[in-house]
Structures are given as C-alpha cells and as structure tokens.
Design a protein around this motif. Structure first.
Motif, PDB file in Angstrom:
ATOM      1  N   TYR A 123       0.800  -1.221   0.000  1.00 38.54           N
ATOM      2  CA  TYR A 123       0.000   0.000   0.000  1.00 38.54           C
ATOM      3  C   TYR A 123       0.838   1.278   0.000  1.00 38.54           C
ATOM      4  N   SER A 124       2.140   1.141  -0.154  1.00 33.45           N
ATOM      5  CA  SER A 124       2.994   2.328  -0.180  1.00 33.45           C
ATOM      6  C   SER A 124       2.664   3.206  -1.380  1.00 33.45           C
ATOM      7  N   GLU A 125       2.547   4.511  -1.139  1.00 32.89           N
ATOM      8  CA  GLU A 125       2.213   5.455  -2.215  1.00 32.89           C
ATOM      9  C   GLU A 125       3.351   5.594  -3.211  1.00 32.89           C
ATOM     10  N   PHE A 126       4.581   5.549  -2.718  1.00 34.30           N
ATOM     11  CA  PHE A 126       5.763   5.733  -3.562  1.00 34.30           C
ATOM     12  C   PHE A 126       6.505   4.418  -3.740  1.00 34.30           C
ATOM     13  N   THR A 127       7.358   4.380  -4.758  1.00 32.84           N
ATOM     14  CA  THR A 127       8.333   3.297  -4.834  1.00 32.84           C
ATOM     15  C   THR A 127       9.112   3.293  -3.524  1.00 32.84           C
ATOM     16  N   CYS A 128       9.237   2.123  -2.897  1.00 33.03           N
ATOM     17  CA  CYS A 128       9.942   2.081  -1.613  1.00 33.03           C
ATOM     18  C   CYS A 128      10.878   0.883  -1.567  1.00 33.03           C
ATOM     19  N   LEU A 129      11.965   1.055  -0.837  1.00 32.28           N
ATOM     20  CA  LEU A 129      12.996   0.035  -0.740  1.00 32.28           C
ATOM     21  C   LEU A 129      13.139  -0.381   0.717  1.00 32.28           C
ATOM     22  N   VAL A 143      21.685   3.140   1.210  1.00 33.37           N
ATOM     23  CA  VAL A 143      20.745   4.219   0.900  1.00 33.37           C
ATOM     24  C   VAL A 143      21.155   5.495   1.632  1.00 33.37           C
ATOM     25  N   GLU A 144      21.178   6.602   0.895  1.00 32.66           N
ATOM     26  CA  GLU A 144      21.378   7.920   1.506  1.00 32.66           C
ATOM     27  C   GLU A 144      20.100   8.733   1.299  1.00 32.66           C
ATOM     28  N   LEU A 145      19.617   9.370   2.373  1.00 29.24           N
ATOM     29  CA  LEU A 145      18.361  10.131   2.319  1.00 29.24           C
ATOM     30  C   LEU A 145      18.626  11.629   2.198  1.00 29.24           C
ATOM     31  N   ASN A 146      17.665  12.353   1.608  1.00 26.07           N
ATOM     32  CA  ASN A 146      17.753  13.811   1.602  1.00 26.07           C
ATOM     33  C   ASN A 146      17.022  14.375   2.823  1.00 26.07           C
ATOM     34  N   ASP A 147      16.974  15.680   2.941  1.00 27.74           N
ATOM     35  CA  ASP A 147      16.396  16.293   4.146  1.00 27.74           C
ATOM     36  C   ASP A 147      14.880  16.153   4.226  1.00 27.74           C
ATOM     37  N   LYS A 148      14.250  15.679   3.144  1.00 24.91           N
ATOM     38  CA  LYS A 148      12.799  15.459   3.156  1.00 24.91           C
ATOM     39  C   LYS A 148      12.445  13.986   3.378  1.00 24.91           C
ATOM     40  N   GLY A 149      13.470  13.166   3.572  1.00 28.53           N
ATOM     41  CA  GLY A 149      13.221  11.755   3.849  1.00 28.53           C
ATOM     42  C   GLY A 149      13.116  10.866   2.629  1.00 28.53           C
ATOM     43  N   PHE A 150      13.306  11.451   1.441  1.00 28.09           N
ATOM     44  CA  PHE A 150      13.313  10.646   0.217  1.00 28.09           C
ATOM     45  C   PHE A 150      14.743  10.185  -0.078  1.00 28.09           C
ATOM     46  N   ILE A 151      14.853   9.149  -0.902  1.00 28.69           N
ATOM     47  CA  ILE A 151      16.178   8.620  -1.225  1.00 28.69           C
ATOM     48  C   ILE A 151      16.892   9.575  -2.178  1.00 28.69           C
ATOM     49  N   ALA A 152      18.096   9.970  -1.777  1.00 29.30           N
ATOM     50  CA  ALA A 152      18.902  10.870  -2.612  1.00 29.30           C
ATOM     51  C   ALA A 152      19.914  10.088  -3.437  1.00 29.30           C
ATOM     52  N   TYR A 171      11.937  -4.545  -2.862  1.00 31.45           N
ATOM     53  CA  TYR A 171      11.724  -3.325  -3.645  1.00 31.45           C
ATOM     54  C   TYR A 171      10.279  -3.300  -4.136  1.00 31.45           C
ATOM     55  N   LYS A 172       9.524  -2.270  -3.756  1.00 32.53           N
ATOM     56  CA  LYS A 172       8.166  -2.081  -4.285  1.00 32.53           C
ATOM     57  C   LYS A 172       8.280  -0.978  -5.349  1.00 32.53           C
ATOM     58  N   ILE A 173       8.021  -1.335  -6.598  1.00 33.01           N
ATOM     59  CA  ILE A 173       8.211  -0.419  -7.716  1.00 33.01           C
ATOM     60  C   ILE A 173       6.856   0.051  -8.243  1.00 33.01           C
ATOM     61  N   CYS A 174       6.645   1.356  -8.211  1.00 28.23           N
ATOM     62  CA  CYS A 174       5.393   1.927  -8.721  1.00 28.23           C
ATOM     63  C   CYS A 174       5.517   2.380 -10.184  1.00 28.23           C
ATOM     64  N   GLU A 175       6.741   2.601 -10.643  1.00 26.43           N
ATOM     65  CA  GLU A 175       6.982   3.066 -12.024  1.00 26.43           C
ATOM     66  C   GLU A 175       7.692   1.965 -12.800  1.00 26.43           C
ATOM     67  N   ILE A 207      15.953   7.813 -10.012  1.00 28.69           N
ATOM     68  CA  ILE A 207      16.012   8.948  -9.086  1.00 28.69           C
ATOM     69  C   ILE A 207      16.535  10.189  -9.798  1.00 28.69           C
ATOM     70  N   ASP A 208      17.566  10.008 -10.622  1.00 32.70           N
ATOM     71  CA  ASP A 208      18.122  11.127 -11.390  1.00 32.70           C
ATOM     72  C   ASP A 208      17.104  11.710 -12.363  1.00 32.70           C
ATOM     73  N   GLN A 209      16.145  10.877 -12.789  1.00 35.73           N
ATOM     74  CA  GLN A 209      15.091  11.336 -13.699  1.00 35.73           C
ATOM     75  C   GLN A 209      13.909  11.954 -12.955  1.00 35.73           C
ATOM     76  N   GLY A 210      13.988  11.948 -11.616  1.00 32.54           N
ATOM     77  CA  GLY A 210      12.952  12.618 -10.835  1.00 32.54           C
ATOM     78  C   GLY A 210      11.987  11.711 -10.092  1.00 32.54           C
ATOM     79  N   THR A 211      12.189  10.391 -10.147  1.00 29.21           N
ATOM     80  CA  THR A 211      11.307   9.472  -9.424  1.00 29.21           C
ATOM     81  C   THR A 211      11.534   9.591  -7.917  1.00 29.21           C
ATOM     82  N   LYS A 212      10.453   9.733  -7.164  1.00 29.89           N
ATOM     83  CA  LYS A 212      10.553   9.809  -5.706  1.00 29.89           C
ATOM     84  C   LYS A 212      10.518   8.396  -5.117  1.00 29.89           C
TER      85      LYS A 212
END
Length: 231
Positions: A123-129, A143-152, A171-175, A207-212
C-alpha cells in the motif's frame, strides 16, 4: 488491495558461497528450520494477497519450477530463464516482457528472508525500498536520504559509506515502465558496477530522472546466501 501486483523473485544464482550444498540443490530450496528458503518468501506474500509471481531461474532452475508448481499450484507462476548471470538488474531486465504492463511490482531477492508486514509495502504510495541499519554497510547496497526523507542516492557496496542503511533485497516499484527503461539504458550502454548490471544503478537512474523513492524499515532480515547467516 492495490491493483493486481506481481511479485518478481530472482532465483538464478549458483549459490557458490554455499558449496558443496548447492552442487545438486539450488540455493532457494535449501531447508532452514524445516522449510525451504523460497517458502519463507512465497508464503508471506500469499498471505498479503499476492497471487501472481514471476520467478527468474537459471542454475538448476527446473528443480525450482517443479517445487513451486507442486507446492503452490494455486498461484499464477511464470518462469523466465536468465541465460547468463550478469547481476540482479540484468535478471529483472530479462523478465521485462512479463512485467512492463504491470502498474506495480514487488521484487524480493530469492535468498532473502525478511520479517515484516508485507501489506504495508503493497500500500505504499511511492516506490519504496526495504532497509535495515547495519554495523558495516560496505557489504551491501546503501541508501542515503535527503532532508525530506526521500532517497537521494544508492551506492552498491561503498568503500566509505555515508549511511548505515543497507538494502535488504525488497523493492516495491510503482513506475515499472520507468524501471525497465532504466535497466535497458544501462545494458545498452554497458553500465556496470563490479562487473554486473546492478538493480541499484537502475534505481539511481530513475532517481536522477525525478522518481521519488522512500524507505521501509524491516524488523529482521537474513541474507541466506551466507553460511553463517544460514546456520
């Protein structure tokens, strides 16, 4: 339950670290506490509502096919042969025709036993690892995170880790189409890490293409590809 989700389980490895046990038995069929490793993966997914599976097979793959078909006849199981073992990214790419029309997929590595609530992943809204804090991250994807808690950033077996959050093989992949595109790009351009096409490199391309992407911390995790962990 979200839209029908497929679980993709790569089980093509030769299990060289577990020899001589894997000379005649594929690693996922090695018993742990009276149950095959692969059963510790399949059964919690079935309990969470997953009915569609793709198994990427290779070394002694026919034994895995027969085991799954006999033990779990009620699931919808597809089997894809990975002729050359060139990394997890290559394994997923090999199954691209089986997954590219899926809205979401769940990838679980075939030598990984994870203790967690799989419904929370589905049920995760985003792709999650899936991640777990470890003392020495140098042996894992990190995994390294950014200041918003997303994977950087995702780094495969870094010499100098900047995080202790290790990827656990979930790995749960939404895209899904984006993932296939990323893996295809890396394979066409021969982008390898440590000689193989890594799933982490494909995810980093996304991630480089903008996937959260977010993380999901697991309770316990056992890498059953290692003798000491298996014991």
């Amino acid at each position: 339950m979200p839209d029908i989700i497929k679980a993709v389980i790569p089980v093509a490895g030769a299990g060289t670290r577990l020899r001589p046990h894997t000379y005649t038995q594929p690693k996922p069929l090695i018993p742990v506490a009276g149950k095959s490793i692969i059963s510790f993966i399949i059964e919690p997914l079935i309990e969470a509502g997953v009915e569609d599976f793709v198994f990427i097979i290779g070394y002694l793959g026919e034994k895995i096919r027969l085991f799954v078909q006999e033990k779990y006849p009620h699931i919808r199981a597809e089997f894809v042969e990975q002729p050359e073992r060139e990394g997890i990214g290559h394994a997923i790419w090999t199954a691209r025709k089986n997954i590219e029309d899926c809205k979401e997929i769940l990838i679980v590595l075939g030598d990984t036993v994870i203790d967690m609530d799989f419904k929370s992943v589905l049920y995760s809204e985003f792709t999650c690892l899936g991640v777990k804090e470890v003392k020495d991250p140098r042996e894992f994807g990190v995994v390294e995170l950014n200041d918003k808690g997303f994977i950087a950033k995702l780094v495969e077996k870094p010499r100098i880790p900047k995080s202790n959050l290790a990827l656990v093989g979930l790995y749960k992949i939404c895209e899904v189409r984006q993932l296939v595109k990323a893996l295809d790009y890396n394979i066409q351009h021969n982008i390898r890490t440590m000689g193989e096409f890594q799933l982490t490199d494909g995810l980093m391309w996304m991630i480089d293409q903008g996937t959260k992407m977010t993380i999901l911390r697991v309770n316990n995790w056992f890498d059953c590809g290692k003798k000491d962990v298996l014991l």
